[in-house]
Design an enzyme around this catalytic site. Sequence first.
Site, PDB file in Angstrom:
ATOM      1  N   ARG A 158       0.839  -1.191   0.000  1.00 42.07           N
ATOM      2  CA  ARG A 158       0.000   0.000   0.000  1.00 42.07           C
ATOM      3  C   ARG A 158       0.881   1.249   0.000  1.00 42.07           C
ATOM      4  O   ARG A 158       2.016   1.225   0.467  1.00 42.07           O
ATOM      5  CB  ARG A 158      -0.915   0.009   1.223  1.00 42.07           C
ATOM      6  CG  ARG A 158      -1.814  -1.221   1.352  1.00 42.07           C
ATOM      7  CD  ARG A 158      -2.593  -1.178   2.660  1.00 42.07           C
ATOM      8  NE  ARG A 158      -3.477  -2.330   2.822  1.00 42.07           N
ATOM      9  CZ  ARG A 158      -3.132  -3.476   3.420  1.00 42.07           C
ATOM     10  NH1 ARG A 158      -1.912  -3.616   3.932  1.00 42.07           N
ATOM     11  NH2 ARG A 158      -4.012  -4.463   3.529  1.00 42.07           N
ATOM     12  N   LYS A 182      -1.968  -2.818   8.004  1.00 41.99           N
ATOM     13  CA  LYS A 182      -3.174  -2.500   8.764  1.00 41.99           C
ATOM     14  C   LYS A 182      -3.191  -3.273  10.073  1.00 41.99           C
ATOM     15  O   LYS A 182      -2.772  -4.424  10.128  1.00 41.99           O
ATOM     16  CB  LYS A 182      -4.420  -2.836   7.942  1.00 41.99           C
ATOM     17  CG  LYS A 182      -4.656  -1.886   6.769  1.00 41.99           C
ATOM     18  CD  LYS A 182      -5.981  -2.160   6.097  1.00 41.99           C
ATOM     19  CE  LYS A 182      -6.266  -1.127   5.009  1.00 41.99           C
ATOM     20  NZ  LYS A 182      -7.577  -1.368   4.360  1.00 41.99           N
ATOM     21  N   HIS A 253      -2.823   2.666  -5.878  1.00 44.15           N
ATOM     22  CA  HIS A 253      -3.516   1.422  -5.543  1.00 44.15           C
ATOM     23  C   HIS A 253      -3.720   0.563  -6.787  1.00 44.15           C
ATOM     24  O   HIS A 253      -3.830  -0.660  -6.688  1.00 44.15           O
ATOM     25  CB  HIS A 253      -4.854   1.716  -4.871  1.00 44.15           C
ATOM     26  CG  HIS A 253      -5.209   0.737  -3.797  1.00 44.15           C
ATOM     27  ND1 HIS A 253      -4.496   0.621  -2.618  1.00 44.15           N
ATOM     28  CD2 HIS A 253      -6.180  -0.215  -3.723  1.00 44.15           C
ATOM     29  CE1 HIS A 253      -5.017  -0.340  -1.870  1.00 44.15           C
ATOM     30  NE2 HIS A 253      -6.034  -0.863  -2.521  1.00 44.15           N
ATOM     31  N   ARG A 256      -1.033  -1.869  -6.980  1.00 42.77           N
ATOM     32  CA  ARG A 256      -1.278  -2.995  -6.074  1.00 42.77           C
ATOM     33  C   ARG A 256      -2.220  -4.004  -6.740  1.00 42.77           C
ATOM     34  O   ARG A 256      -1.967  -5.211  -6.706  1.00 42.77           O
ATOM     35  CB  ARG A 256      -1.877  -2.466  -4.772  1.00 42.77           C
ATOM     36  CG  ARG A 256      -2.212  -3.516  -3.711  1.00 42.77           C
ATOM     37  CD  ARG A 256      -2.584  -2.783  -2.421  1.00 42.77           C
ATOM     38  NE  ARG A 256      -3.263  -3.610  -1.436  1.00 42.77           N
ATOM     39  CZ  ARG A 256      -2.640  -4.391  -0.550  1.00 42.77           C
ATOM     40  NH1 ARG A 256      -1.324  -4.473  -0.551  1.00 42.77           N
ATOM     41  NH2 ARG A 256      -3.340  -5.085   0.329  1.00 42.77           N
ATOM     42  N   HIS A 279      -3.634  -9.223   3.323  1.00 38.81           N
ATOM     43  CA  HIS A 279      -5.077  -9.336   3.535  1.00 38.81           C
ATOM     44  C   HIS A 279      -5.348 -10.254   4.721  1.00 38.81           C
ATOM     45  O   HIS A 279      -4.713 -11.300   4.864  1.00 38.81           O
ATOM     46  CB  HIS A 279      -5.764  -9.906   2.286  1.00 38.81           C
ATOM     47  CG  HIS A 279      -5.813  -8.959   1.144  1.00 38.81           C
ATOM     48  ND1 HIS A 279      -5.932  -9.355  -0.177  1.00 38.81           N
ATOM     49  CD2 HIS A 279      -5.752  -7.602   1.108  1.00 38.81           C
ATOM     50  CE1 HIS A 279      -5.952  -8.300  -0.962  1.00 38.81           C
ATOM     51  NE2 HIS A 279      -5.843  -7.225  -0.208  1.00 38.81           N
ATOM     52  N   TYR A 288      -9.190 -10.731  -7.027  1.00 33.80           N
ATOM     53  CA  TYR A 288      -8.244 -10.702  -8.140  1.00 33.80           C
ATOM     54  C   TYR A 288      -8.358 -11.934  -9.030  1.00 33.80           C
ATOM     55  O   TYR A 288      -7.970 -11.897 -10.193  1.00 33.80           O
ATOM     56  CB  TYR A 288      -6.818 -10.535  -7.606  1.00 33.80           C
ATOM     57  CG  TYR A 288      -6.658  -9.231  -6.867  1.00 33.80           C
ATOM     58  CD1 TYR A 288      -6.684  -8.023  -7.541  1.00 33.80           C
ATOM     59  CD2 TYR A 288      -6.538  -9.205  -5.482  1.00 33.80           C
ATOM     60  CE1 TYR A 288      -6.573  -6.823  -6.866  1.00 33.80           C
ATOM     61  CE2 TYR A 288      -6.430  -8.015  -4.791  1.00 33.80           C
ATOM     62  CZ  TYR A 288      -6.448  -6.819  -5.495  1.00 33.80           C
ATOM     63  OH  TYR A 288      -6.353  -5.631  -4.824  1.00 33.80           O
TER      64      TYR A 288
END
Length: 307
Positions: A158, A182, A253, A256, A279, A288
């Site tokens: 990110r 995150k 993004h 990414r 994730h 994806y």
Amino acid sequence: MPDEAPGFPDDLLDAYARYLTGERGRSGNTLRAYLADVRQLERFAAQRGARDWGGVDLPLLREWLAEHASTGKTRATMARHAASSRTLFAWLLREGQITQDPTLRLKSPKKTSALPTVLRSAQMEKLLDGLQAPAQDGDPLALRNLALVETLYATGIRVGELVGLDVDDLDLERRTLRVLGKGDKERTVPFGVPAARALETWLRRGRPALVTGTSGPAVFLGARGGRIDQRQVRSLVSERFKALGDTAATGPHALRHTAATHLLDGGAELRAVQELLGHSTPATTQLYTHVSVERLRNSYRQAHPRA
């Protein structure tokens, strides 16, 4: 924010912020977004006569969301407004600040399932070629720009993770970098030879030309020597996309998305891509695979005589 409304003390929101970071592990970006939502709701409720959080009921919340919707907010943003209010009132109930949770019957719009914009391999090569030429002249910013885009595409990290990189986070010999994602979750991400070369050249020839006493350990620097910020990265990447002229991609993004899709197209396992991107669940990475299947369908329709 204007003077705090009666019943809506700032110290209560300070405690809520500590809850979001300490117990829920929310990232800095999520924290800022949630607190901005809460302050908007606070002002909205006070204007409509609510004297404290206990005076906020379901009709008022629906009116608040409807006002946001009337301004053209996206479904994703509307869903976040609803999510932030649910989190707030669940916490207020737990803390004894209210006696009932008005969000229990609050519905929020579902996020759209539009597939992300992804660059084709040829487009990605063209983008990187456009960064190679100025970098060959040794201009520090050109060397930085090449290393920055190579890193984003090679790793799929990110933009917030990119700008937070310190020199000690890089292991050029093993071709890995360490990022804090995150929820303050740390992970190690590999990258390939082109990114390693671009990073090594930037650190050896480009970064020393920009570094100042305030640079600290930041890997990527701005023109004045400070740590580069997300806005600068977004501007740089968006300009490069515009130069391509044949893509709807905007912002870092998209790199990414592109990295993840190209990995799956190349045969990488879903679980490996999930770990690479950081994730928390496979469901997010699963998106994806839909991108890859849709690309396959388009190729089939274009190429097969009986498609």
